[in-house]
Design a protein around this motif. Sequence first.
Motif, PDB file in Angstrom:
ATOM      1  N   TRP A  61       0.839  -1.202   0.000  1.00 37.87           N
ATOM      2  CA  TRP A  61       0.000   0.000   0.000  1.00 37.87           C
ATOM      3  C   TRP A  61       0.871   1.249   0.000  1.00 37.87           C
ATOM      4  O   TRP A  61       1.985   1.249   0.524  1.00 37.87           O
ATOM      5  CB  TRP A  61      -0.873   0.019   1.245  1.00 37.87           C
ATOM      6  CG  TRP A  61      -1.855  -1.097   1.358  1.00 37.87           C
ATOM      7  CD1 TRP A  61      -1.621  -2.343   1.865  1.00 37.87           C
ATOM      8  CD2 TRP A  61      -3.228  -1.067   0.977  1.00 37.87           C
ATOM      9  NE1 TRP A  61      -2.767  -3.092   1.819  1.00 37.87           N
ATOM     10  CE2 TRP A  61      -3.774  -2.338   1.287  1.00 37.87           C
ATOM     11  CE3 TRP A  61      -4.053  -0.100   0.415  1.00 37.87           C
ATOM     12  CZ2 TRP A  61      -5.105  -2.660   1.048  1.00 37.87           C
ATOM     13  CZ3 TRP A  61      -5.384  -0.406   0.185  1.00 37.87           C
ATOM     14  CH2 TRP A  61      -5.905  -1.678   0.489  1.00 37.87           C
ATOM     15  N   PRO A  94      -4.635  -2.629  -4.824  1.00 38.05           N
ATOM     16  CA  PRO A  94      -3.842  -1.626  -4.099  1.00 38.05           C
ATOM     17  C   PRO A  94      -2.840  -2.192  -3.097  1.00 38.05           C
ATOM     18  O   PRO A  94      -1.847  -1.536  -2.800  1.00 38.05           O
ATOM     19  CB  PRO A  94      -4.902  -0.770  -3.392  1.00 38.05           C
ATOM     20  CG  PRO A  94      -6.137  -1.603  -3.375  1.00 38.05           C
ATOM     21  CD  PRO A  94      -6.087  -2.446  -4.595  1.00 38.05           C
ATOM     22  N   GLY A  98       0.003  -0.546  -4.889  1.00 42.25           N
ATOM     23  CA  GLY A  98      -0.366   0.789  -4.429  1.00 42.25           C
ATOM     24  C   GLY A  98       0.792   1.753  -4.358  1.00 42.25           C
ATOM     25  O   GLY A  98       0.661   2.949  -4.614  1.00 42.25           O
ATOM     26  N   TYR A 125      -8.373   4.232 -10.426  1.00 41.54           N
ATOM     27  CA  TYR A 125      -7.682   5.062  -9.446  1.00 41.54           C
ATOM     28  C   TYR A 125      -7.531   6.528  -9.844  1.00 41.54           C
ATOM     29  O   TYR A 125      -7.191   7.345  -8.995  1.00 41.54           O
ATOM     30  CB  TYR A 125      -6.293   4.470  -9.183  1.00 41.54           C
ATOM     31  CG  TYR A 125      -6.349   3.031  -8.720  1.00 41.54           C
ATOM     32  CD1 TYR A 125      -7.089   2.660  -7.596  1.00 41.54           C
ATOM     33  CD2 TYR A 125      -5.684   2.024  -9.420  1.00 41.54           C
ATOM     34  CE1 TYR A 125      -7.151   1.347  -7.174  1.00 41.54           C
ATOM     35  CE2 TYR A 125      -5.730   0.695  -9.006  1.00 41.54           C
ATOM     36  CZ  TYR A 125      -6.476   0.362  -7.889  1.00 41.54           C
ATOM     37  OH  TYR A 125      -6.541  -0.953  -7.474  1.00 41.54           O
ATOM     38  N   VAL A 163      -3.177   4.653  -2.971  1.00 39.33           N
ATOM     39  CA  VAL A 163      -2.636   4.214  -4.259  1.00 39.33           C
ATOM     40  C   VAL A 163      -1.939   5.392  -4.944  1.00 39.33           C
ATOM     41  O   VAL A 163      -2.538   6.462  -5.087  1.00 39.33           O
ATOM     42  CB  VAL A 163      -3.739   3.660  -5.176  1.00 39.33           C
ATOM     43  CG1 VAL A 163      -3.174   3.284  -6.548  1.00 39.33           C
ATOM     44  CG2 VAL A 163      -4.412   2.446  -4.540  1.00 39.33           C
TER      45      VAL A 163
END
Length: 346
Positions: A61, A94, A98, A125, A163
Amino acid sequence: MKRVADGIYQLVTPFPEFSQEEALRLRTELEAHPRVTKSLPYVLPYLIRDGGEALLVDCGWNTAAAQAALAAEVQAAGTNLADVGTLLVTHAHPDHGGMAGWLREQTGCRVLLHEREAATVESRYVHPELLLDQVRGWLRRHGLPEEELQELTQASMPVRGFVAPVSPDQALAGGEELRVGGFVFEVIWTPGHAPGHVCLYERNHQFLLSGDHVLPSITPNVSLHPQQPGNPLGAYLESLARVEQLTVRRLLPAHEWDIEDFQDRVRAIRAHHEERLAEMLAAVGEGATAAEVARQVVWTTGRYETFPPFMRRAAIGETLAHLEYLVEQGALRAVEADGVVRFTRG
């Protein structure tokens, strides 16, 4: 950090709700005492180093804690983030990619992602407005009550804050070879959990870096949704059969822990889906929508009504994947009336 073999290191980065200390503690505990967890506390990226070259597989992440954890784990493996020349993201979820945009900004590394995943990055995203409209219509069509519609349509939007999206420098198709010093990894396209999911197989050492395709105790969500139409469970089972043919001495997954009993695990996953298909076929009864079936299923992590919105939406998507598979097999029919699809016995 765990050294899997000379030149191959298993790293740990935390999910947003966990600290790195908690993630490392849980990683140790789960390997010593394997059990199914109701949440995923960490991601397992892999660093491959040989002959001055470095490949990172997945990252985590995009949080400050995960960034710091990745840098520390790479340093514990004897190098620095700046030395990572290539990042391969197994799929665009993600928790796997991410941090990819941040990492490329920091290091200038090449980013590799399958072409089918690359096609979803912007719509998920960057500019998700059209996708949200598609998701709303899809949920309504499969029987979600109006009172849940807004909540579940927006369920994945909070993850966008974790992200750093990036377009890949190279879009993969599957079948490529990645060389890192003496290591030669084959890219294997394994759709199902994601349309462009890939695994990496090192034939000489018989290691399979499986991403989310094969995990030690849990099964990946396989969902039918607007960005993954068709028969995703059929694709997943075909992908599973493809990797089952490999000689795998050690499975290196992106969650939980690494294992050696690969063939047993593949058989267990297949048996799980056979049981789930039977359960959903029974739940259809005289006819039901996907949302109605999802409410009846006893999921590994609980019941539909106890789940947060994102997990409820995932449950509907996974239900649909199983129901569509049964339609393809001739066991069910999908009948649409007044804009709502109901499944009935074939």
